[in-house]
Design a protein around this motif. Structure first.
Motif, PDB file in Angstrom:
ATOM      1  N   LEU A  12      11.042  65.611 -69.475  1.00 30.60           N
ATOM      2  CA  LEU A  12       9.644  65.216 -69.308  1.00 30.60           C
ATOM      3  C   LEU A  12       8.833  65.453 -70.568  1.00 30.60           C
ATOM      4  CD1 LEU A  12       8.074  66.286 -65.912  1.00 30.60           C
ATOM      5  CD2 LEU A  12       8.292  64.009 -66.913  1.00 30.60           C
ATOM      6  N   TYR A  13       9.011  66.626 -71.130  1.00 35.32           N
ATOM      7  CA  TYR A  13       8.276  66.960 -72.333  1.00 35.32           C
ATOM      8  C   TYR A  13       8.570  65.956 -73.441  1.00 35.32           C
ATOM      9  CZ  TYR A  13       6.679  71.538 -70.769  1.00 35.32           C
ATOM     10  OH  TYR A  13       6.052  72.536 -70.128  1.00 35.32           O
ATOM     11  N   ARG A  14       9.869  65.683 -73.606  1.00 32.35           N
ATOM     12  CA  ARG A  14      10.270  64.894 -74.773  1.00 32.35           C
ATOM     13  C   ARG A  14       9.720  63.473 -74.752  1.00 32.35           C
ATOM     14  NH1 ARG A  14      12.001  67.116 -79.679  1.00 32.35           N
ATOM     15  NH2 ARG A  14      10.811  68.896 -79.104  1.00 32.35           N
ATOM     16  N   ILE A  15       9.422  62.941 -73.561  1.00 39.95           N
ATOM     17  CA  ILE A  15       8.886  61.579 -73.492  1.00 39.95           C
ATOM     18  C   ILE A  15       7.565  61.470 -74.248  1.00 39.95           C
ATOM     19  CG2 ILE A  15       7.893  59.841 -71.927  1.00 39.95           C
ATOM     20  CD1 ILE A  15       9.993  60.792 -69.865  1.00 39.95           C
ATOM     21  N   THR A  16       6.740  62.491 -74.120  1.00 38.52           N
ATOM     22  CA  THR A  16       5.416  62.416 -74.741  1.00 38.52           C
ATOM     23  C   THR A  16       5.360  63.129 -76.083  1.00 38.52           C
ATOM     24  OG1 THR A  16       4.811  64.351 -73.462  1.00 38.52           O
ATOM     25  CG2 THR A  16       4.182  62.218 -72.559  1.00 38.52           C
ATOM     26  N   CYS A  17       6.502  63.635 -76.527  1.00 38.09           N
ATOM     27  CA  CYS A  17       6.504  64.419 -77.765  1.00 38.09           C
ATOM     28  C   CYS A  17       6.342  63.528 -79.000  1.00 38.09           C
ATOM     29  CB  CYS A  17       7.819  65.166 -77.893  1.00 38.09           C
ATOM     30  SG  CYS A  17       7.909  66.594 -76.828  1.00 38.09           S
ATOM     31  N   PRO A  18       5.622  64.010 -79.993  1.00 42.54           N
ATOM     32  CA  PRO A  18       5.609  63.307 -81.278  1.00 42.54           C
ATOM     33  C   PRO A  18       6.991  63.406 -81.919  1.00 42.54           C
ATOM     34  CG  PRO A  18       4.464  65.412 -81.431  1.00 42.54           C
ATOM     35  CD  PRO A  18       4.810  65.224 -79.984  1.00 42.54           C
ATOM     36  N   LEU A  23       5.613  65.679 -86.517  1.00 43.03           N
ATOM     37  CA  LEU A  23       5.454  67.137 -86.452  1.00 43.03           C
ATOM     38  C   LEU A  23       5.478  67.746 -87.851  1.00 43.03           C
ATOM     39  CD1 LEU A  23       7.618  68.308 -83.420  1.00 43.03           C
ATOM     40  CD2 LEU A  23       5.139  68.385 -83.645  1.00 43.03           C
ATOM     41  N   GLY A  24       6.405  67.238 -88.668  1.00 48.42           N
ATOM     42  CA  GLY A  24       6.514  67.734 -90.040  1.00 48.42           C
ATOM     43  C   GLY A  24       5.237  67.479 -90.818  1.00 48.42           C
ATOM     44  N   ASN A  25       4.692  66.283 -90.643  1.00 48.51           N
ATOM     45  CA  ASN A  25       3.447  65.931 -91.339  1.00 48.51           C
ATOM     46  C   ASN A  25       2.289  66.795 -90.864  1.00 48.51           C
ATOM     47  OD1 ASN A  25       4.659  63.979 -92.832  1.00 48.51           O
ATOM     48  ND2 ASN A  25       4.148  62.318 -91.448  1.00 48.51           N
ATOM     49  N   TYR A  26       2.279  67.053 -89.558  1.00 44.05           N
ATOM     50  CA  TYR A  26       1.249  67.926 -88.994  1.00 44.05           C
ATOM     51  C   TYR A  26       1.348  69.303 -89.644  1.00 44.05           C
ATOM     52  CZ  TYR A  26      -0.770  71.329 -85.832  1.00 44.05           C
ATOM     53  OH  TYR A  26      -1.486  72.373 -85.321  1.00 44.05           O
ATOM     54  N   PHE A  27       2.569  69.797 -89.675  1.00 41.50           N
ATOM     55  CA  PHE A  27       2.780  71.138 -90.186  1.00 41.50           C
ATOM     56  C   PHE A  27       2.376  71.259 -91.668  1.00 41.50           C
ATOM     57  CE2 PHE A  27       5.479  74.408 -92.100  1.00 41.50           C
ATOM     58  CZ  PHE A  27       4.987  75.497 -91.395  1.00 41.50           C
ATOM     59  N   ILE A  39      -1.968  66.532 -81.893  1.00 42.35           N
ATOM     60  CA  ILE A  39      -0.716  67.296 -81.980  1.00 42.35           C
ATOM     61  C   ILE A  39      -0.971  68.739 -81.530  1.00 42.35           C
ATOM     62  CG2 ILE A  39       1.081  68.173 -83.519  1.00 42.35           C
ATOM     63  CD1 ILE A  39       1.342  65.269 -83.436  1.00 42.35           C
ATOM     64  N   GLN A  40      -2.096  69.267 -81.958  1.00 43.17           N
ATOM     65  CA  GLN A  40      -2.458  70.636 -81.598  1.00 43.17           C
ATOM     66  C   GLN A  40      -2.528  70.785 -80.070  1.00 43.17           C
ATOM     67  OE1 GLN A  40      -5.554  71.534 -84.376  1.00 43.17           O
ATOM     68  NE2 GLN A  40      -6.014  73.444 -83.342  1.00 43.17           N
ATOM     69  N   ILE A  53       8.142  73.478 -84.591  1.00 44.31           N
ATOM     70  CA  ILE A  53       7.206  73.924 -85.633  1.00 44.31           C
ATOM     71  C   ILE A  53       7.618  75.307 -86.147  1.00 44.31           C
ATOM     72  CG2 ILE A  53       4.832  74.706 -86.034  1.00 44.31           C
ATOM     73  CD1 ILE A  53       4.796  71.782 -86.025  1.00 44.31           C
ATOM     74  N   ALA A  54       8.055  76.159 -85.219  1.00 43.90           N
ATOM     75  CA  ALA A  54       8.474  77.502 -85.624  1.00 43.90           C
ATOM     76  C   ALA A  54       9.661  77.425 -86.579  1.00 43.90           C
ATOM     77  CB  ALA A  54       8.827  78.331 -84.390  1.00 43.90           C
ATOM     78  N   GLN A  55      10.566  76.473 -86.319  1.00 45.19           N
ATOM     79  CA  GLN A  55      11.728  76.305 -87.199  1.00 45.19           C
ATOM     80  C   GLN A  55      11.297  75.838 -88.586  1.00 45.19           C
ATOM     81  OE1 GLN A  55      14.305  73.673 -85.055  1.00 45.19           O
ATOM     82  NE2 GLN A  55      14.986  75.279 -83.657  1.00 45.19           N
ATOM     83  N   LEU A  56      10.356  74.900 -88.606  1.00 45.32           N
ATOM     84  CA  LEU A  56       9.828  74.422 -89.890  1.00 45.32           C
ATOM     85  C   LEU A  56       9.214  75.577 -90.677  1.00 45.32           C
ATOM     86  CD1 LEU A  56       7.996  71.066 -89.113  1.00 45.32           C
ATOM     87  CD2 LEU A  56       9.896  71.409 -90.690  1.00 45.32           C
TER      88      LEU A  56
END
Ligand SMILES: [Zn+2]
Length: 196
Positions: A12-18, A23-27, A39-40, A53-56
């Motif tokens: 479910l989450y992944r359907i709406t995920c960027p 995410l990289g650009n956001y970060f 994104i926030q 994001i934590a991994q990035l």
């Protein structure tokens, strides 16, 4: 049961995920404010993207150049040099695995320190009028390498990570002048003045 619920939740989450690039650009702070806010909001409810994001973040901490590189070896910066591509390449670098079209121009080939880089610019099938870059880098450790592309005219950038085999892709690009940078744990490869 809890397990099933978890994976259902994950789907479910992944359907709406960027996507990862967004995410990289956001970060990296590349997104316009409006996009960053959405994104926030998403991060507030999505453990999966929060994890990404934590991994990035962990990656950037690892690769951050220390202000006092006392004993640590400095990061090596290699400026990529274009190699002429008539016929076969001496270095034995093939074209990217996914470049199977009968293109007449072939990929742009570069040498940078120990690395060899191949960039194939083509029309982006999903975005008419836009371009895509299919890249392949060989000769470096592919783990934790981030590829950044800067559009010189617009002063905007985008970032993707390298897969295990050294492939990366950028899509939806305007024609123009770019700079491409690959940043790993101890190397940085710069392709300056990339025209697509
Ligand atoms: Zn998400």
């Amino acid at each position: 049961m809890a397990h099933i619920e978890d994976s259902f939740k994950a789907a479910l989450y992944r359907i709406t995920c960027p996507d990862s690039a967004t995410l990289g650009n956001y970060f990296l702070g590349f997104l316009p404010d409006e996009a960053a806010v959405s994104i926030q909001d998403h991060l507030a409810i999505c453990p999966l993207c929060t994890e990404e994001i934590a991994q990035l973040e962990a990656f950037l901490v690892e690769t951050a150049v220390s202000p006092q590189p006392s004993t640590a070896e400095r990061i090596k910066i290699w400026i990529a040099k274009r190699i002429p591509t008539g016929g076969q390449s001496r270095g034995g670098l093939g074209t990217p695995a996914f470049a199977i079209r009968g293109d007449d121009t072939g990929p742009l080939m570069y040498e940078a320190g120990d690395a060899q880089l191949s960039l194939e610019v083509q029309d982006d099938p999903e975005h008419p009028g836009r371009k895509a870059i299919l890249g392949l880098v060989l000769g470096i450790e592919t783990a934790s390498v981030m590829v950044q592309l800067f559009f010189k005219e617009g002063e905007v950038g985008t970032a993707v990570s390298l897969d295990d085999l050294g492939n990366f892709t950028f899509t939806g690009l305007e024609a123009g002048k770019y700079e491409l940078t690959l940043t790993g744990l101890d190397i940085e490869i710069q392709v300056q003045d990339l025209f697509i």
